[in-house]
Motif scaffolding. Structure first.
Motif, short mmCIF file in Angstrom:
data_model
loop_
_atom_site.label_atom_id
_atom_site.label_comp_id
_atom_site.label_asym_id
_atom_site.label_seq_id
_atom_site.Cartn_x
_atom_site.Cartn_y
_atom_site.Cartn_z
N TYR A 1 -33.53 7.48 62.47
CA TYR A 1 -34.33 7.95 61.35
C TYR A 1 -33.77 9.29 60.92
O TYR A 1 -33.08 9.97 61.67
N GLN B 1 -34.92 12.99 58.54
CA GLN B 1 -35.97 13.70 57.85
C GLN B 1 -35.35 14.79 57.00
O GLN B 1 -34.76 15.75 57.55
N SER C 1 -39.16 18.61 55.30
CA SER C 1 -40.60 18.46 55.08
C SER C 1 -41.00 17.15 54.41
O SER C 1 -42.17 16.96 54.08
N GLN C 2 -40.05 16.23 54.22
CA GLN C 2 -40.42 14.91 53.71
C GLN C 2 -40.75 14.01 54.89
O GLN C 2 -40.48 14.34 56.05
N GLY C 3 -41.34 12.86 54.62
CA GLY C 3 -41.60 11.90 55.68
C GLY C 3 -40.29 11.37 56.25
O GLY C 3 -39.33 11.16 55.52
N PRO C 4 -40.22 11.16 57.56
CA PRO C 4 -39.01 10.57 58.14
C PRO C 4 -38.68 9.25 57.46
O PRO C 4 -39.56 8.52 57.00
N TYR D 1 -36.49 5.65 57.76
CA TYR D 1 -35.77 4.70 58.60
C TYR D 1 -34.36 4.50 58.05
O TYR D 1 -34.17 4.38 56.83
N TYR E 1 -32.52 11.66 63.72
CA TYR E 1 -33.12 11.37 65.02
C TYR E 1 -32.64 10.03 65.55
O TYR E 1 -32.74 9.01 64.85
N PHE F 1 -39.99 11.30 68.89
CA PHE F 1 -38.93 12.07 68.25
C PHE F 1 -38.46 13.16 69.20
O PHE F 1 -39.27 13.91 69.74
#
Lengths: 114, 112
Positions: free
Chosen positions: B36, B38, B41-44, B46, B87, B102
């Motif tokens: 993943y 990120q 500050s955005q959503g992780p 996939y 990640y 994470f």
């Protein structure tokens, strides 16, 4: 393509107040996850629901509760808010029944506790 | 879940391939390797996952060693928009675990 929707995007509360965060998963996704990301931290898993039943539990404080409703949306309820609860809260969803486990994340709710 | 080890940071020139390594020496037979990322500050997001075979999709390629103890995520032509924390997560969702753990991830900086 439809994505995970979270509301509100920003929320400011005072200590000891309550907050409710909402998550609308991608259509046909049956599993919802909640994560908390403090300032400068990595996302930490809180809780998940599969087909409206709690499926896994992480480091969720007892002051927090969550549920998944019949339309698969989920709400994270936070009570007796503390300054340390200030964080980004992400919701994610997946189509677990379909045998795929990749999680799709929403944009997050930024909670500030003053 | 098996633990993963990633370098804390890497730089990559724009347009070049970015190769992000991950060690997961304690991975067990039914655990998948997921990647993943990120963006600040955005959503992780996939990227890709695999069990034992190499995988490729429109975003990246995943190379898993034969002993499955390490893997490499390859972004073939990095752009400035690929600057993010990446990640590597070993996940046994297939065995009923419903969470991602994470770690620290690798902060990739794509340089113009």
């Amino acid at each position: 393509a439809a994505g995970v929707i979270q509301s509100p995007r920003h929320l400011i509360k005072e200590k000891r107040e309550t907050a409710t965060l909402k998550c609308y998963p991608i259509p046909r996704h049956d599993t919802v996850y909640w994560y908390q990301q403090g300032p400068g931290q990595d996302p930490q898993f809180l809780i998940s629901f599969y087909e409206k039943m709690q499926s896994d539990k992480g480091s969720i404080p007892d002051r927090f509760s969550a549920q998944q409703f019949s339309d698969y949306h989920s709400e994270l309820n936070m009570s007796s808010l503390e300054l340390g609860d200030s964080a980004l809260y992400f919701c994610a969803s997946s189509h677990t029944t379909g045998g795929t486990y990749e999680q799709y994340f929403g944009p997050g709710t930024r909670l500030t506790v003053t | 879940d098996a633990k993963t080890t990633q370098p804390p940071s890497m730089d990559c020139a724009e347009g070049r391939a970015a190769n992000l390594p991950c060690n997961h020496s304690t991975i067990s037979g039914n655990e998948y390797v997921y990647w993943y990322r990120q963006i600040h500050s955005q959503g992780p997001q996939y990227i890709i996952h695999g069990l034992k075979n190499n995988e490729t999709n429109e975003m990246a390629s995943l190379i898993i060693t034969e002993d499955r103890k390490s893997s490499t995520l390859i972004l073939p032509h990095a752009t400035l928009r690929d600057t993010a924390v990446y990640y590597c997560i070993v996940d046994n969702s297939g065995a009923g675990s419903y969470q991602l753990t994470f770690g620290k991830g690798t902060k990739l900086s794509v340089i113009p």
